[in-house]
Design an enzyme around this catalytic site. Structure first.
Site, PDB file in Angstrom:
ATOM      1  N   CYS A  83       1.993  -2.296   2.006  1.00 19.45           N
ATOM      2  CA  CYS A  83       3.177  -2.528   1.536  1.00 19.45           C
ATOM      3  C   CYS A  83       4.055  -1.363   1.618  1.00 19.45           C
ATOM      4  CB  CYS A  83       3.075  -3.018  -0.023  1.00 19.45           C
ATOM      5  SG  CYS A  83       4.880  -3.499  -1.100  1.00 19.45           S
ATOM      6  N   HIS A 197       0.716  -7.894   0.456  1.00 17.50           N
ATOM      7  CA  HIS A 197      -0.416  -7.538  -0.134  1.00 17.50           C
ATOM      8  C   HIS A 197      -1.674  -8.257   0.000  1.00 17.50           C
ATOM      9  CE1 HIS A 197       1.365  -4.510  -2.923  1.00 17.50           C
ATOM     10  NE2 HIS A 197       2.550  -5.211  -2.896  1.00 17.50           N
ATOM     11  N   GLU A 199      -4.787  -7.831  -1.019  1.00 15.99           N
ATOM     12  CA  GLU A 199      -5.264  -8.064  -2.063  1.00 15.99           C
ATOM     13  C   GLU A 199      -4.870  -9.234  -3.097  1.00 15.99           C
ATOM     14  OE1 GLU A 199      -2.452  -4.997  -3.438  1.00 15.99           O
ATOM     15  OE2 GLU A 199      -3.451  -5.690  -1.682  1.00 15.99           O
TER      16      GLU A 199
END
Length: 215
Positions: A83, A197, A199
């Site tokens: 990001c 992202h 994750e």
């Protein structure tokens, strides 16, 4: 057994806990630090980030880790920016004012256009799931962090600015928002950046992180 250790850089901006949990789920040993000596010894480095480019660079300079990040990135050590962390890899950003980045990849960070190509007002930030598409110069994602992913896999974005690499070969994936092509994944030697992202992108994102720690 392959060494799966990595260092997540803590400079005050980033979703460190969710990222740490994702890597640990994949079997990695994670160290979170802003100590230059520990960063220099890491077999892998992850630079996360959420927030403003200028603020991030100020924190990095105040912590005196800029030199360590540049040094380790120039070695053959896997380096992942996520990001804002991806945007920091570039030469400069035009967010609020021109701010110099780490200059590990040539290019600028610019605002996402406020209107679609059809002239309709776009909602910003660009938040939500969007499809990963190959950059026009990429036939496949073999030997990249995306090699286990498919074209059109959806990942989670949250951003108002986008990277514009100087070299087209740097960009290996993009997404489309309001008809505009937005850089989604960049790669230069051992350095990789994801605008989204991983994750927070479920199984699709875990495949990407797994490729990183297996590099």
């Amino acid at each position: 057994m392959k060494n799966k250790e990595l260092t997540i850089i803590d400079y005050g901006l980033g979703n460190l806990l969710s990222l740490k949990r994702a890597f640990e789920f994949l079997g990695a040993k994670v160290v979170i630090t802003n100590e230059p000596k520990l960063i220099a010894k890491s077999p892998r480095v992850v630079l996360p980030g959420v927030g403003a480019f200028g603020t991030a660079m100020n924190f990095i300079k105040d912590l005196k880790i800029e030199e360590s990040l540049i040094s380790i990135a120039k070695k053959e050590i896997p380096f992942l920016g996520i990001c804002l962390g991806m945007q920091l890899l570039f030469t400069e950003s035009k967010e609020f004012k021109i701010t110099k980045g780490l200059n590990l990849m040539e290019g600028k960070v610019i605002p996402i256009p406020t209107n679609s190509v059809e002239g309709k007002r776009l909602t910003l930030p660009h938040i939500g799931w969007n499809s990963l598409l190959p950059s026009y110069n990429i036939g496949n994602w073999k030997d990249t962090i995306l090699e286990d992913n498919n074209f059109n896999d959806e990942v989670y974005f949250v951003h108002s600015f986008m990277a514009k690499p100087n070299q087209s070969e740097t960009k290996i994936a993009e997404c489309i928002y309001g008809g505009h092509k937005i850089t989604a994944v960049v790669k230069k030697n051992n350095i990789v950046g994801c605008q989204f992202h991983p994750e927070k992108s479920g199984e699709i994102g875990l495949k990407i992180l797994k490729n990183f720690i297996n590099n």
